[in-house]
Write a protein that holds these residues in place. Structure first.
Motif, PDB file in Angstrom:
ATOM      1  N   ASP A 337       0.816  -1.213   0.000  1.00 61.68           N
ATOM      2  CA  ASP A 337       0.000   0.000   0.000  1.00 61.68           C
ATOM      3  C   ASP A 337       0.850   1.264   0.000  1.00 61.68           C
ATOM      4  O   ASP A 337       0.321   2.365   0.192  1.00 61.68           O
ATOM      5  CB  ASP A 337      -0.921   0.010   1.231  1.00 61.68           C
ATOM      6  CG  ASP A 337      -1.943  -1.115   1.193  1.00 61.68           C
ATOM      7  OD1 ASP A 337      -2.383  -1.449   0.074  1.00 61.68           O
ATOM      8  OD2 ASP A 337      -2.285  -1.646   2.258  1.00 61.68           O
ATOM      9  N   ARG A 338       2.161   1.107  -0.150  1.00 63.12           N
ATOM     10  CA  ARG A 338       3.149   2.206  -0.133  1.00 63.12           C
ATOM     11  C   ARG A 338       3.280   2.824   1.263  1.00 63.12           C
ATOM     12  O   ARG A 338       3.654   3.981   1.402  1.00 63.12           O
ATOM     13  CB  ARG A 338       2.817   3.303  -1.162  1.00 63.12           C
ATOM     14  CG  ARG A 338       2.609   2.829  -2.569  1.00 63.12           C
ATOM     15  CD  ARG A 338       2.564   3.980  -3.552  1.00 63.12           C
ATOM     16  NE  ARG A 338       1.786   5.113  -3.124  1.00 63.12           N
ATOM     17  CZ  ARG A 338       0.449   5.194  -3.206  1.00 63.12           C
ATOM     18  NH1 ARG A 338      -0.243   4.179  -3.714  1.00 63.12           N
ATOM     19  NH2 ARG A 338      -0.177   6.273  -2.805  1.00 63.12           N
ATOM     20  N   ARG A 339       3.002   2.020   2.305  1.00 62.26           N
ATOM     21  CA  ARG A 339       3.129   2.531   3.677  1.00 62.26           C
ATOM     22  C   ARG A 339       4.516   2.182   4.210  1.00 62.26           C
ATOM     23  O   ARG A 339       4.963   1.038   4.128  1.00 62.26           O
ATOM     24  CB  ARG A 339       2.054   1.946   4.578  1.00 62.26           C
ATOM     25  CG  ARG A 339       1.987   2.594   5.969  1.00 62.26           C
ATOM     26  CD  ARG A 339       0.852   2.018   6.777  1.00 62.26           C
ATOM     27  NE  ARG A 339      -0.434   2.211   6.131  1.00 62.26           N
ATOM     28  CZ  ARG A 339      -1.146   3.350   6.182  1.00 62.26           C
ATOM     29  NH1 ARG A 339      -0.669   4.395   6.859  1.00 62.26           N
ATOM     30  NH2 ARG A 339      -2.313   3.431   5.568  1.00 62.26           N
ATOM     31  N   VAL A 340       5.181   3.188   4.741  1.00 62.36           N
ATOM     32  CA  VAL A 340       6.554   3.020   5.231  1.00 62.36           C
ATOM     33  C   VAL A 340       6.546   2.347   6.606  1.00 62.36           C
ATOM     34  O   VAL A 340       5.747   2.690   7.492  1.00 62.36           O
ATOM     35  CB  VAL A 340       7.259   4.393   5.321  1.00 62.36           C
ATOM     36  CG1 VAL A 340       8.597   4.273   6.042  1.00 62.36           C
ATOM     37  CG2 VAL A 340       7.460   4.966   3.932  1.00 62.36           C
ATOM     38  N   ARG A 341       7.462   1.371   6.784  1.00 68.31           N
ATOM     39  CA  ARG A 341       7.726   0.765   8.086  1.00 68.31           C
ATOM     40  C   ARG A 341       9.194   1.042   8.415  1.00 68.31           C
ATOM     41  O   ARG A 341      10.099   0.532   7.750  1.00 68.31           O
ATOM     42  CB  ARG A 341       7.493  -0.742   8.050  1.00 68.31           C
ATOM     43  CG  ARG A 341       6.067  -1.150   7.662  1.00 68.31           C
ATOM     44  CD  ARG A 341       5.041  -0.631   8.649  1.00 68.31           C
ATOM     45  NE  ARG A 341       3.701  -1.053   8.302  1.00 68.31           N
ATOM     46  CZ  ARG A 341       2.599  -0.584   8.885  1.00 68.31           C
ATOM     47  NH1 ARG A 341       2.717   0.339   9.848  1.00 68.31           N
ATOM     48  NH2 ARG A 341       1.419  -1.010   8.533  1.00 68.31           N
ATOM     49  N   CYS A 342       9.403   1.854   9.426  1.00 69.72           N
ATOM     50  CA  CYS A 342      10.780   2.239   9.775  1.00 69.72           C
ATOM     51  C   CYS A 342      10.943   2.231  11.297  1.00 69.72           C
ATOM     52  O   CYS A 342      10.231   2.950  12.014  1.00 69.72           O
ATOM     53  CB  CYS A 342      11.108   3.623   9.217  1.00 69.72           C
ATOM     54  SG  CYS A 342      12.790   4.172   9.595  1.00 69.72           S
ATOM     55  N   ARG A 343      11.899   1.436  11.779  1.00 70.46           N
ATOM     56  CA  ARG A 343      12.228   1.377  13.201  1.00 70.46           C
ATOM     57  C   ARG A 343      13.750   1.503  13.335  1.00 70.46           C
ATOM     58  O   ARG A 343      14.518   0.960  12.540  1.00 70.46           O
ATOM     59  CB  ARG A 343      11.791   0.046  13.801  1.00 70.46           C
ATOM     60  CG  ARG A 343      10.333  -0.310  13.607  1.00 70.46           C
ATOM     61  CD  ARG A 343       9.412   0.502  14.479  1.00 70.46           C
ATOM     62  NE  ARG A 343       9.619   0.188  15.903  1.00 70.46           N
ATOM     63  CZ  ARG A 343       8.935   0.788  16.880  1.00 70.46           C
ATOM     64  NH1 ARG A 343       8.041   1.740  16.588  1.00 70.46           N
ATOM     65  NH2 ARG A 343       9.157   0.460  18.122  1.00 70.46           N
ATOM     66  N   VAL A 344      14.156   2.237  14.354  1.00 71.73           N
ATOM     67  CA  VAL A 344      15.594   2.373  14.640  1.00 71.73           C
ATOM     68  C   VAL A 344      15.852   1.936  16.092  1.00 71.73           C
ATOM     69  O   VAL A 344      14.955   2.010  16.946  1.00 71.73           O
ATOM     70  CB  VAL A 344      16.083   3.821  14.424  1.00 71.73           C
ATOM     71  CG1 VAL A 344      15.975   4.201  12.957  1.00 71.73           C
ATOM     72  CG2 VAL A 344      15.324   4.798  15.320  1.00 71.73           C
ATOM     73  N   ARG A 345      17.093   1.505  16.364  1.00 74.48           N
ATOM     74  CA  ARG A 345      17.476   1.051  17.709  1.00 74.48           C
ATOM     75  C   ARG A 345      18.556   1.982  18.242  1.00 74.48           C
ATOM     76  O   ARG A 345      19.576   2.227  17.583  1.00 74.48           O
ATOM     77  CB  ARG A 345      18.002  -0.380  17.651  1.00 74.48           C
ATOM     78  CG  ARG A 345      18.389  -0.961  19.014  1.00 74.48           C
ATOM     79  CD  ARG A 345      18.728  -2.416  18.856  1.00 74.48           C
ATOM     80  NE  ARG A 345      17.559  -3.180  18.434  1.00 74.48           N
ATOM     81  CZ  ARG A 345      17.636  -4.366  17.835  1.00 74.48           C
ATOM     82  NH1 ARG A 345      18.814  -4.899  17.581  1.00 74.48           N
ATOM     83  NH2 ARG A 345      16.539  -5.013  17.502  1.00 74.48           N
TER      84      ARG A 345
END
Length: 378
Positions: A337-345
């Motif tokens: 769906d062109r939805r961004v998934r971004c996680r940082v540690r």
């Protein structure tokens, strides 16, 4: 089959009535063929339905008086139909055709057709032959009311054969003038179209239209009106094609210009179908959970049905960090769906005890929309 017969005369010939009539008919036939085959039939000038407010003196009902403006039409046989002055439509004529109908908001068609009449005899000398036959024919007209749906009769008419002269009674060609509405025993209004059939105006059949002044203008109204569109083709030292809107002084303000070298200049934005082999780009920054935008001009349905292919590149961004804190990406993806998934540690080695935290992040994105070229490159 013979072609048109042109009358010829010689010295000493006795001219009969048939000879003189043939001269007139030859000219009429020639003019009719010209009008029929080089033009599209319809209203040439005027003939609009106009209204004047009225009040019934007996019932107090407010209604309108309907008139047909003076003007001219050319029917599908090539015959001219001329009204030299306005004509008021008679309600009694309408009731004779449609008076038995139940009340309705549906409009009724009004037609114009050619008619030949014997003109009023003017005082003058009597023919030496003693004949009282008229020597003139009035090319007149008749205004007819149709029933609902009769407008299709005008659309379904077919022109006569190539060499036929203009139609004379009892042949009849219907020219639609418009529609009237009827309520409480009176006309209540007029309109130019109904049920998919509108008033038809005369046109021209041409493969070439040449301007003598070096400039050819196409517009949607008989006269230049401010805010109305125009297409101007100019020659001379700087040839161009301009589409724009009329200004108050009659000049055309350009919205789109094509120069002689092919350069295209537009005042607004450009959108539409992508050409095969082309690529459009969108870029920017997005945070976790955001939908990536499509390049300008690309529609979601073009992507969904495969006409356009998307290529997405994501680069995780490093957030501002306290001194000594380390950061690394955990996830940087985009779904269907062109939805961004971004996680940082985040990791702080100086903390006691050592502290590890995951949080939403941000990415720099690049979206490329492409249309595959065909084998021929088009």
């Amino acid at each position: 089959m013979t072609g048109p017969l042109r009358p010829a005369f010689h010295e000493g010939q006795v001219l009969a009535a048939a000879d003189l009539t043939a001269t007139v008919e030859y000219a009429r036939g020639r003019a009719a063929r010209y009008a029929r085959h080089l033009h599209e039939w319809g209203i040439v000038e005027g003939l609009g339905l106009t209204t004047e407010p009225r009040t019934d003196p007996l019932t107090g009902v407010r209604h309108v008086e309907v008139s047909v403006a003076a003007g001219m039409a050319v029917d599908g046989t090539g015959r001219e139909v001329v009204l030299t002055e306005p004509v008021v439509l008679r309600e009694s004529d309408f009731e004779e055709v449609n008076g038995a109908d139940q009340p309705t908001d549906e409009p009724y068609p009004v037609f114009l057709t050619a008619a030949d009449r014997e003109p009023a005899r003017a005082p003058g000398p009597v023919s030496c032959s003693g004949s009282a036959a008229s020597t003139r024919v009035e090319e007149s007209y008749q205004i007819l009311f149709g029933r609902r749906g009769d407008e299709r009769l005008a659309e379904e008419q077919r022109p006569p054969a190539i060499g036929e002269p203009p139609a004379d009674p009892p042949a009849r060609w219907l020219v639609l003038l418009g529609y009237v509405r009827w309520a409480d025993g009176h006309f209540s209004g007029v309109q130019t179209g109904a049920r998919g059939v509108a008033v038809r105006f005369a046109g021209v059949r041409a493969d070439t239209v040449a301007a003598r002044s070096g400039t050819l203008t196409l517009r949607t109204d008989p006269a230049a009106q401010e805010g109305r569109p125009a297409l101007v083709l100019s020659g001379g030292d700087q040839p161009s094609l301009v589409f724009g809107l009329y200004q108050g002084g009659g000049a055309v303000s350009p919205l789109m210009t094509v120069a002689a070298n092919g350069n295209l200049a537009i005042e607004g934005s450009f959108s539409g179908r992508m050409a095969a082999g082309s690529t459009l780009v969108a870029s920017g920054t997005a945070t976790d959970g955001m939908l990536l935008p499509l390049p300008s001009g690309i529609l979601p349905e073009q992507v969904a049905d495969g006409r356009v292919v998307l290529h997405v590149h994501l680069t995780p961004r490093t957030p501002p960090l306290p001194d000594g804190t380390l950061c690394g990406p955990v996830e940087a993806t985009v779904d269907g769906d062109r939805r961004v998934r971004c996680r940082v540690r985040l990791y702080d080695p100086l903390a006691t005890p050592a502290k590890v935290v995951e949080q939403p992040g941000a990415v720099d994105f690049l979206v490329l929309a492409t249309v595959a070229a065909t084998n021929g490159g088009g």
